[in-house]
Motif scaffolding. Structure first.
Motif, PDB file in Angstrom:
ATOM      1  N   ALA A  10      12.793 -23.290 -56.789  1.00  0.00           N
ATOM      2  CA  ALA A  10      14.164 -23.708 -56.504  1.00  0.00           C
ATOM      3  C   ALA A  10      14.847 -22.733 -55.554  1.00  0.00           C
ATOM      4  CB  ALA A  10      14.952 -23.820 -57.802  1.00  0.00           C
ATOM      5  N   GLY A  11      14.655 -21.425 -55.786  1.00  0.00           N
ATOM      6  CA  GLY A  11      15.263 -20.433 -54.893  1.00  0.00           C
ATOM      7  C   GLY A  11      14.744 -20.536 -53.478  1.00  0.00           C
ATOM      8  N   ALA A  12      13.440 -20.775 -53.327  1.00  0.00           N
ATOM      9  CA  ALA A  12      12.860 -20.902 -51.992  1.00  0.00           C
ATOM     10  C   ALA A  12      13.406 -22.127 -51.256  1.00  0.00           C
ATOM     11  CB  ALA A  12      11.335 -20.985 -52.097  1.00  0.00           C
ATOM     12  N   VAL A  13      13.550 -23.243 -51.978  1.00  0.00           N
ATOM     13  CA  VAL A  13      14.071 -24.470 -51.355  1.00  0.00           C
ATOM     14  C   VAL A  13      15.522 -24.277 -50.919  1.00  0.00           C
ATOM     15  CG1 VAL A  13      14.715 -26.871 -51.795  1.00  0.00           C
ATOM     16  CG2 VAL A  13      12.491 -26.028 -52.536  1.00  0.00           C
ATOM     17  N   VAL A  14      16.348 -23.701 -51.800  1.00  0.00           N
ATOM     18  CA  VAL A  14      17.764 -23.487 -51.467  1.00  0.00           C
ATOM     19  C   VAL A  14      17.895 -22.527 -50.285  1.00  0.00           C
ATOM     20  CG1 VAL A  14      19.939 -22.533 -52.318  1.00  0.00           C
ATOM     21  CG2 VAL A  14      18.558 -24.007 -53.790  1.00  0.00           C
ATOM     22  N   LEU A  15      17.091 -21.461 -50.274  1.00  0.00           N
ATOM     23  CA  LEU A  15      17.129 -20.520 -49.159  1.00  0.00           C
ATOM     24  C   LEU A  15      16.717 -21.196 -47.857  1.00  0.00           C
ATOM     25  CD1 LEU A  15      17.414 -17.620 -48.082  1.00  0.00           C
ATOM     26  CD2 LEU A  15      15.039 -17.227 -48.741  1.00  0.00           C
ATOM     27  N   ALA A  16      15.669 -22.001 -47.879  1.00  0.00           N
ATOM     28  CA  ALA A  16      15.206 -22.686 -46.670  1.00  0.00           C
ATOM     29  C   ALA A  16      16.265 -23.647 -46.151  1.00  0.00           C
ATOM     30  CB  ALA A  16      13.899 -23.427 -46.962  1.00  0.00           C
ATOM     31  N   LEU A  17      16.901 -24.408 -47.046  1.00  0.00           N
ATOM     32  CA  LEU A  17      17.951 -25.334 -46.613  1.00  0.00           C
ATOM     33  C   LEU A  17      19.128 -24.585 -46.000  1.00  0.00           C
ATOM     34  CD1 LEU A  17      17.970 -27.870 -49.604  1.00  0.00           C
ATOM     35  CD2 LEU A  17      17.068 -28.240 -47.302  1.00  0.00           C
ATOM     36  N   GLY A  18      19.465 -23.437 -46.572  1.00  0.00           N
ATOM     37  CA  GLY A  18      20.550 -22.653 -46.009  1.00  0.00           C
ATOM     38  C   GLY A  18      20.226 -22.126 -44.625  1.00  0.00           C
ATOM     39  N   VAL A  19      18.993 -21.643 -44.431  1.00  0.00           N
ATOM     40  CA  VAL A  19      18.581 -21.139 -43.118  1.00  0.00           C
ATOM     41  C   VAL A  19      18.583 -22.264 -42.092  1.00  0.00           C
ATOM     42  CG1 VAL A  19      16.642 -20.176 -41.820  1.00  0.00           C
ATOM     43  CG2 VAL A  19      17.239 -19.227 -44.056  1.00  0.00           C
ATOM     44  N   ILE A  20      18.076 -23.432 -42.463  1.00  0.00           N
ATOM     45  CA  ILE A  20      18.089 -24.574 -41.548  1.00  0.00           C
ATOM     46  C   ILE A  20      19.517 -24.937 -41.160  1.00  0.00           C
ATOM     47  CG2 ILE A  20      17.584 -27.048 -41.365  1.00  0.00           C
ATOM     48  CD1 ILE A  20      15.135 -26.544 -43.134  1.00  0.00           C
ATOM     49  N   GLY A  21      20.429 -24.921 -42.136  1.00  0.00           N
ATOM     50  CA  GLY A  21      21.827 -25.219 -41.837  1.00  0.00           C
ATOM     51  C   GLY A  21      22.444 -24.213 -40.891  1.00  0.00           C
ATOM     52  N   LEU A  22      22.135 -22.920 -41.060  1.00  0.00           N
ATOM     53  CA  LEU A  22      22.662 -21.894 -40.153  1.00  0.00           C
ATOM     54  C   LEU A  22      22.135 -22.074 -38.740  1.00  0.00           C
ATOM     55  CD1 LEU A  22      22.540 -18.654 -42.355  1.00  0.00           C
ATOM     56  CD2 LEU A  22      24.554 -19.937 -41.636  1.00  0.00           C
ATOM     57  N   ILE A  23      20.854 -22.377 -38.617  1.00  0.00           N
ATOM     58  CA  ILE A  23      20.262 -22.590 -37.291  1.00  0.00           C
ATOM     59  C   ILE A  23      20.941 -23.751 -36.588  1.00  0.00           C
ATOM     60  CG2 ILE A  23      18.150 -23.281 -36.088  1.00  0.00           C
ATOM     61  CD1 ILE A  23      16.566 -21.733 -38.169  1.00  0.00           C
ATOM     62  N   GLN A  24      21.197 -24.817 -37.322  1.00  0.00           N
ATOM     63  CA  GLN A  24      21.871 -25.974 -36.717  1.00  0.00           C
ATOM     64  C   GLN A  24      23.286 -25.626 -36.300  1.00  0.00           C
ATOM     65  OE1 GLN A  24      21.452 -28.926 -39.815  1.00  0.00           O
ATOM     66  NE2 GLN A  24      19.474 -29.649 -39.037  1.00  0.00           N
ATOM     67  N   GLU A  25      23.987 -24.823 -37.102  1.00  0.00           N
ATOM     68  CA  GLU A  25      25.346 -24.422 -36.741  1.00  0.00           C
ATOM     69  C   GLU A  25      25.356 -23.540 -35.500  1.00  0.00           C
ATOM     70  OE1 GLU A  25      28.265 -25.202 -37.966  1.00  0.00           O
ATOM     71  OE2 GLU A  25      27.534 -26.512 -39.573  1.00  0.00           O
ATOM     72  N   TRP A  26      24.391 -22.617 -35.410  1.00  0.00           N
ATOM     73  CA  TRP A  26      24.341 -21.725 -34.257  1.00  0.00           C
ATOM     74  C   TRP A  26      23.973 -22.466 -32.970  1.00  0.00           C
ATOM     75  CZ3 TRP A  26      21.276 -17.740 -37.579  1.00  0.00           C
ATOM     76  CH2 TRP A  26      22.193 -16.970 -38.306  1.00  0.00           C
ATOM     77  N   ARG A  27      23.229 -23.532 -33.085  1.00  0.00           N
ATOM     78  CA  ARG A  27      22.813 -24.278 -31.905  1.00  0.00           C
ATOM     79  C   ARG A  27      23.894 -25.222 -31.400  1.00  0.00           C
ATOM     80  NH1 ARG A  27      17.185 -27.114 -32.661  1.00  0.00           N
ATOM     81  NH2 ARG A  27      17.610 -27.542 -30.455  1.00  0.00           N
ATOM     82  N   LYS A  28      24.865 -25.581 -32.203  1.00  0.00           N
ATOM     83  CA  LYS A  28      25.888 -26.546 -31.799  1.00  0.00           C
ATOM     84  C   LYS A  28      26.678 -26.119 -30.569  1.00  0.00           C
ATOM     85  CE  LYS A  28      26.823 -29.124 -36.034  1.00  0.00           C
ATOM     86  NZ  LYS A  28      27.817 -29.404 -37.113  1.00  0.00           N
ATOM     87  N   PRO A  29      27.171 -24.866 -30.465  1.00  0.00           N
ATOM     88  CA  PRO A  29      27.942 -24.495 -29.265  1.00  0.00           C
ATOM     89  C   PRO A  29      27.143 -24.644 -27.977  1.00  0.00           C
ATOM     90  CG  PRO A  29      28.270 -22.894 -31.005  1.00  0.00           C
ATOM     91  CD  PRO A  29      27.156 -23.777 -31.443  1.00  0.00           C
ATOM     92  N   HIS A  30      25.828 -24.441 -28.028  1.00  0.00           N
ATOM     93  CA  HIS A  30      25.011 -24.537 -26.825  1.00  0.00           C
ATOM     94  C   HIS A  30      24.705 -25.983 -26.465  1.00  0.00           C
ATOM     95  CE1 HIS A  30      24.454 -20.202 -27.011  1.00  0.00           C
ATOM     96  NE2 HIS A  30      24.119 -20.337 -28.292  1.00  0.00           N
ATOM     97  N   LEU A  31      24.733 -26.866 -27.427  1.00  0.00           N
ATOM     98  CA  LEU A  31      24.398 -28.265 -27.179  1.00  0.00           C
ATOM     99  C   LEU A  31      25.624 -29.121 -26.919  1.00  0.00           C
ATOM    100  CD1 LEU A  31      21.660 -28.818 -29.907  1.00  0.00           C
ATOM    101  CD2 LEU A  31      21.357 -28.271 -27.488  1.00  0.00           C
ATOM    102  N   THR A  32      26.764 -28.752 -27.488  1.00  0.00           N
ATOM    103  CA  THR A  32      27.954 -29.595 -27.368  1.00  0.00           C
ATOM    104  C   THR A  32      29.173 -28.797 -26.930  1.00  0.00           C
ATOM    105  OG1 THR A  32      28.480 -29.247 -29.696  1.00  0.00           O
ATOM    106  CG2 THR A  32      27.094 -31.125 -29.163  1.00  0.00           C
ATOM    107  N   GLY A  33      28.965 -27.702 -26.180  1.00  0.00           N
ATOM    108  CA  GLY A  33      30.069 -26.883 -25.717  1.00  0.00           C
ATOM    109  C   GLY A  33      30.931 -27.615 -24.721  1.00  0.00           C
TER     110      GLY A  33
END
Length: 254
Positions: A39-62
């Protein structure tokens, strides 16, 4: 982004107390460790994926980006909204308060249940009596046994196998409202600390160690004057011959 960070911290906290320590044993039984790690590994992975998507948004939709390479005609409106109005792109800052419970796990891990949880003098409901057969105890040696087994032998063993036998019990110290006694106690749980039930044995003729300290108590059972089990699980009595303070066991529950 705050939601993703909370997931990262929460997943990391769960992995920290299960993979890199035995702290999880303060809250659940050992058999739950694989499930907590997964469960901890899944929650951590989902959080990392969410952060990556947030960081990529300014470069894709600036504001300067346009699919056909042209200029974004709404840039002026966006700049006005950013500088002249309110910027709602990052959500309310109060959302960061969600991280506080997770930080508490990292910095102030709650301990196992102890004397405070078991202090009540009210007896818990009596467990059902089973037809379990207890083996005979050696007469010339000290027998270490769980407190739950001691209580079972004291109240449900028709052969009175505890009579005259020296036993050693391990638990933490709980004070008693009655004079000249205290309890050696262990919490018994089926799943997690939330369903824990205190198992107590009254210790007689021994000075009480500090409350909540862990001890090994060696002594002999005091057979009650009546064989009738009273309502509730009344603590059996033990006359102590030796009391030794010890560190808390890795597995604090029975």
């Amino acid at each position: 982004m705050s939601q993703s960070l909370v997931m990262v911290f929460l997943g990391g906290a769960v992995l920290r107390i299960t993979v890199f320590s035995t702290t999880y044993l303060n809250y659940v039984k050992p058999g739950f460790r694989p499930f907590l790690i997964a469960a901890g590994a899944v929650v951590l992975a989902l959080g990392v994926i969410g952060l990556i998507q947030e960081w990529r948004k300014p470069h894709l939709t600036g504001p300067d980006h346009h699919p056909d390479g042209g200029h974004d005609e709404h840039r002026g409106h966006d700049e006005h909204g950013k500088h002249g109005g309110h910027d709602h792109s990052h959500g309310p800052r109060v959302a960061w308060l969600l991280c506080l419970p997770v930080f508490a796990i990292f910095l102030i891990a709650p301990p196992a249940l102890g004397a405070f949880a078991a202090r009540s003098e009210e007896p818990p409901p009596r467990p059902p009596i089973t037809a379990e057969t207890y083996s005979a105890l050696a007469g010339d040696t000290v027998t270490a046994m769980p407190i739950g087994e001691f209580i079972g032998r004291a109240w449900a063993d028709s052969t009175y196998s505890l009579t005259g036998k020296r036993v050693r019990l391990t638990g933490f110290v709980v004070p008693s409202a009655k004079k000249n006694r205290w309890y050696v106690t262990r919490i018994q749980m089926n799943c997690c600390a939330a369903d824990g039930i205190p198992l107590k044995v009254a210790v007689l003729k021994a000075a009480r160690p500090p409350v909540d300290s862990w001890v090994e108590v060696t002594g002999t059972w005091v057979r009650p004057t009546s064989d009738r089990i009273p309502n509730g699980m009344v603590a059996p009595e033990l006359v102590a011959t030796d009391v030794t303070e010890i560190p808390q066991p890795v597995e604090p529950y029975e």
